[in-house]
Design a protein around this motif. Sequence first.
Motif, PDB file in Angstrom:
ATOM      1  N   VAL A 251       0.829  -1.252  -0.006  1.00 30.83           N
ATOM      2  CA  VAL A 251      -0.005   0.131  -0.007  1.00 30.83           C
ATOM      3  C   VAL A 251       0.772   1.237   0.110  1.00 30.83           C
ATOM      4  O   VAL A 251       1.758   1.390   0.704  1.00 30.83           O
ATOM      5  CB  VAL A 251      -1.064   0.124   1.391  1.00 30.83           C
ATOM      6  CG1 VAL A 251      -1.760   1.469   1.257  1.00 30.83           C
ATOM      7  CG2 VAL A 251      -1.864  -1.137   1.014  1.00 30.83           C
ATOM      8  N   VAL A 252       0.746   2.100  -0.894  1.00 30.39           N
ATOM      9  CA  VAL A 252       1.213   3.267  -1.071  1.00 30.39           C
ATOM     10  C   VAL A 252       0.357   4.405  -0.379  1.00 30.39           C
ATOM     11  O   VAL A 252      -0.783   4.862  -0.810  1.00 30.39           O
ATOM     12  CB  VAL A 252       1.873   4.014  -2.293  1.00 30.39           C
ATOM     13  CG1 VAL A 252       2.209   5.192  -2.385  1.00 30.39           C
ATOM     14  CG2 VAL A 252       2.566   2.821  -3.092  1.00 30.39           C
ATOM     15  N   SER A 253       0.909   5.280   0.702  1.00 28.26           N
ATOM     16  CA  SER A 253       0.379   6.346   1.343  1.00 28.26           C
ATOM     17  C   SER A 253       0.949   7.612   0.562  1.00 28.26           C
ATOM     18  O   SER A 253       1.862   7.688   0.872  1.00 28.26           O
ATOM     19  CB  SER A 253       0.590   6.342   2.707  1.00 28.26           C
ATOM     20  OG  SER A 253       0.075   7.718   3.316  1.00 28.26           O
ATOM     21  N   ALA A 254      -0.146   8.149  -0.170  1.00 27.62           N
ATOM     22  CA  ALA A 254       0.294   9.427  -0.820  1.00 27.62           C
ATOM     23  C   ALA A 254      -0.826  10.260  -0.383  1.00 27.62           C
ATOM     24  O   ALA A 254      -1.378  11.141  -1.258  1.00 27.62           O
ATOM     25  CB  ALA A 254       0.362   9.138  -2.294  1.00 27.62           C
ATOM     26  N   ALA A 255      -1.093  10.356   0.818  1.00 21.31           N
ATOM     27  CA  ALA A 255      -2.215  11.212   1.405  1.00 21.31           C
ATOM     28  C   ALA A 255      -2.053  12.539   1.729  1.00 21.31           C
ATOM     29  O   ALA A 255      -2.934  13.265   2.309  1.00 21.31           O
ATOM     30  CB  ALA A 255      -2.803  10.428   2.466  1.00 21.31           C
ATOM     31  N   GLY A 256      -0.685  12.998   1.574  1.00 21.03           N
ATOM     32  CA  GLY A 256      -0.515  14.364   1.965  1.00 21.03           C
ATOM     33  C   GLY A 256      -0.893  14.791   3.342  1.00 21.03           C
ATOM     34  O   GLY A 256      -0.275  14.273   4.441  1.00 21.03           O
ATOM     35  N   ALA A 257      -1.835  15.807   3.382  1.00 26.69           N
ATOM     36  CA  ALA A 257      -2.392  16.218   4.775  1.00 26.69           C
ATOM     37  C   ALA A 257      -2.991  15.232   5.553  1.00 26.69           C
ATOM     38  O   ALA A 257      -3.217  15.586   6.910  1.00 26.69           O
ATOM     39  CB  ALA A 257      -3.079  17.473   4.688  1.00 26.69           C
ATOM     40  N   TRP A 258      -3.543  14.073   4.998  1.00 23.93           N
ATOM     41  CA  TRP A 258      -4.151  13.230   5.597  1.00 23.93           C
ATOM     42  C   TRP A 258      -3.415  12.091   6.169  1.00 23.93           C
ATOM     43  O   TRP A 258      -3.847  11.119   6.541  1.00 23.93           O
ATOM     44  CB  TRP A 258      -5.225  12.740   4.821  1.00 23.93           C
ATOM     45  CG  TRP A 258      -6.432  13.357   4.389  1.00 23.93           C
ATOM     46  CD1 TRP A 258      -7.515  13.766   5.147  1.00 23.93           C
ATOM     47  CD2 TRP A 258      -6.649  14.596   3.378  1.00 23.93           C
ATOM     48  NE1 TRP A 258      -8.489  14.570   4.713  1.00 23.93           N
ATOM     49  CE2 TRP A 258      -7.766  15.175   3.543  1.00 23.93           C
ATOM     50  CE3 TRP A 258      -5.667  15.050   2.528  1.00 23.93           C
ATOM     51  CZ2 TRP A 258      -8.293  16.218   2.826  1.00 23.93           C
ATOM     52  CZ3 TRP A 258      -6.208  15.976   1.741  1.00 23.93           C
ATOM     53  CH2 TRP A 258      -7.350  16.556   1.669  1.00 23.93           C
ATOM     54  N   THR A 259      -1.831  12.265   6.034  1.00 26.23           N
ATOM     55  CA  THR A 259      -1.104  10.979   5.997  1.00 26.23           C
ATOM     56  C   THR A 259      -1.110  10.514   7.643  1.00 26.23           C
ATOM     57  O   THR A 259      -1.284   9.470   7.879  1.00 26.23           O
ATOM     58  CB  THR A 259       0.405  11.292   5.804  1.00 26.23           C
ATOM     59  OG1 THR A 259       0.388  11.797   4.402  1.00 26.23           O
ATOM     60  CG2 THR A 259       1.303  10.386   6.015  1.00 26.23           C
ATOM     61  N   THR A 260      -1.135  11.558   8.694  1.00 32.59           N
ATOM     62  CA  THR A 260      -0.806  11.088   9.877  1.00 32.59           C
ATOM     63  C   THR A 260      -2.177  10.246  10.449  1.00 32.59           C
ATOM     64  O   THR A 260      -2.082   9.269  10.814  1.00 32.59           O
ATOM     65  CB  THR A 260      -0.909  12.126  10.886  1.00 32.59           C
ATOM     66  OG1 THR A 260       0.263  13.035  10.619  1.00 32.59           O
ATOM     67  CG2 THR A 260      -0.717  12.043  12.371  1.00 32.59           C
TER      68      THR A 260
ATOM     69  N   ILE B  61       4.031  -1.132   3.742  1.00 33.58           N
ATOM     70  CA  ILE B  61       3.529   0.031   3.419  1.00 33.58           C
ATOM     71  C   ILE B  61       4.851   1.090   2.947  1.00 33.58           C
ATOM     72  O   ILE B  61       5.627   1.305   3.468  1.00 33.58           O
ATOM     73  CB  ILE B  61       2.882   0.795   4.470  1.00 33.58           C
ATOM     74  CG1 ILE B  61       1.910  -0.042   4.985  1.00 33.58           C
ATOM     75  CG2 ILE B  61       2.595   2.338   4.418  1.00 33.58           C
ATOM     76  CD1 ILE B  61       0.988   0.569   6.300  1.00 33.58           C
ATOM     77  N   VAL B  62       4.446   1.976   1.776  1.00 32.76           N
ATOM     78  CA  VAL B  62       5.177   2.782   1.357  1.00 32.76           C
ATOM     79  C   VAL B  62       4.699   4.250   1.911  1.00 32.76           C
ATOM     80  O   VAL B  62       3.674   4.643   1.239  1.00 32.76           O
ATOM     81  CB  VAL B  62       5.634   2.962   0.078  1.00 32.76           C
ATOM     82  CG1 VAL B  62       6.413   3.985  -0.557  1.00 32.76           C
ATOM     83  CG2 VAL B  62       6.157   1.507  -0.323  1.00 32.76           C
ATOM     84  N   VAL B  63       5.536   5.062   2.171  1.00 26.18           N
ATOM     85  CA  VAL B  63       4.993   6.520   2.485  1.00 26.18           C
ATOM     86  C   VAL B  63       5.753   7.398   1.859  1.00 26.18           C
ATOM     87  O   VAL B  63       6.892   7.604   1.688  1.00 26.18           O
ATOM     88  CB  VAL B  63       5.431   6.946   4.263  1.00 26.18           C
ATOM     89  CG1 VAL B  63       5.103   8.122   4.527  1.00 26.18           C
ATOM     90  CG2 VAL B  63       5.104   5.713   5.128  1.00 26.18           C
ATOM     91  N   CYS B  64       4.960   8.256   1.136  1.00 27.59           N
ATOM     92  CA  CYS B  64       5.373   9.112   0.268  1.00 27.59           C
ATOM     93  C   CYS B  64       4.313  10.463   0.306  1.00 27.59           C
ATOM     94  O   CYS B  64       3.401  10.418   0.820  1.00 27.59           O
ATOM     95  CB  CYS B  64       5.610   8.839  -1.047  1.00 27.59           C
ATOM     96  SG  CYS B  64       4.259   9.086  -2.110  1.00 27.59           S
ATOM     97  N   SER B  65       4.959  11.977   0.117  1.00 23.14           N
ATOM     98  CA  SER B  65       4.220  12.949  -0.233  1.00 23.14           C
ATOM     99  C   SER B  65       4.332  13.819   0.642  1.00 23.14           C
ATOM    100  O   SER B  65       3.634  14.995   0.577  1.00 23.14           O
ATOM    101  CB  SER B  65       2.821  12.598  -0.732  1.00 23.14           C
ATOM    102  OG  SER B  65       1.904  12.385   0.420  1.00 23.14           O
ATOM    103  N   PRO B  66       4.537  13.789   1.912  1.00 27.35           N
ATOM    104  CA  PRO B  66       4.921  15.152   2.990  1.00 27.35           C
ATOM    105  C   PRO B  66       6.129  15.908   2.367  1.00 27.35           C
ATOM    106  O   PRO B  66       7.400  15.208   2.562  1.00 27.35           O
ATOM    107  CB  PRO B  66       5.227  14.590   4.307  1.00 27.35           C
ATOM    108  CG  PRO B  66       4.694  12.977   4.168  1.00 27.35           C
ATOM    109  CD  PRO B  66       4.826  12.751   2.915  1.00 27.35           C
TER     110      PRO B  66
END
Length: 380
Positions: A198-207, A335-340
């Motif tokens: 799963v890639v989290s590219a959720a920006g301000a919703w990441t946390t 999980i891959v974290v990106c976008s902050p």
Amino acid sequence: MVSGMGKRADVDAIVVGGGLMGAATAWALAGRGRSVVLMEAHEFGHKGGSSHGSARIFRRAYPDPMYVKLTGKAGELWRELEHQTGEQLLTLTGGLDHGASRGPKALTDVLKASRVQAELLDQTEAQARWPGMVFDGPVMFHPEAGVIDAERAVHAMIKQARADGALVRENAPVHKIELADDLAWVHTREESWTATTVVSAAGAWTTDLLAGLVTLPPLRVTQESVFHFGLADPSVEWPTFIYRDGVAGNVTFYGVPAGRDGGRPGVIKIGEHENGTVTTADTRTGTIDPAARQRVVDYVTKRLPGLEAGPFNEASCLYTWTQSEDWVLDRYGNIVVCSPCSGHGAKFAPLVGQLTADLATGERLETPLAKRFSLRTHLH
């Protein structure tokens, strides 16, 4: 945690967040023949996050050679995306950097060392070339700067991802992610999917999205205000520009031709890189900060006589900041974290998509990038 024993993944990857970074990741993964689902909580191109509008700045000017190198790779990928989709997404205007704290001479030296065209002008030369601006010292100009149409870029990436086999879902907020031994489960109200990544590219919703799943560094979400000023002479073409003088709170001001966002031809978008109001993705008000408006009006009055005196349009967007302003780009289990990206990531979007796809398919980033963008680095 749920049991994933014996179940085969529905797809290789699920990308959560359909802004610039998520759309770019879906485009990259689908282009590599990977099965992918892109899930966006709202409609694609919505104005609630960080990827809307027609005017995001593209520039090569960074004091860090690493970022200069990455801008070059990103520029090549923007042109590749334009070629694939037939859309004009990056328009070069040239860019100016000036002000004592912006360090125009040092920027010139870094760009030249990186084999990027740049020239350092004195105040008189710059004033002659751009009479609508006021300069008080040396000015760095580099031609490989311009404007990214973020909204069109999101749609272009999604269009190409679909053409390469990606499934896309909009108005499909993810309300839960669960991890099994070897699978990730992603649930919306209408459906559930499993994937190996799963890639989290959720920006301000990441946390909120990754709460209880990934130990994240401190992320600060701010609502930033932008203002549109008409050109006194709309026939004049302006470059992008960044100004930082070291006084008045050491604020960085930037300007970029506004395109459709301006509401009429000949409009420049002006904003601050700092001083936004701390908020969350779901509690932002959209109300423009009067103090921010006054700071920008004062800046325009003093430094930009080629613009009309007051803004006729204004808007807001969200930044998601790390403490160092470097990105978070790392893998943690499934999980891959990106976008902050601390407000400077839009120009890199197609490259971030490729790097995120590398992580999603089990590859490692180059050592300097892996160290700089890792969760461990941000946490210590």
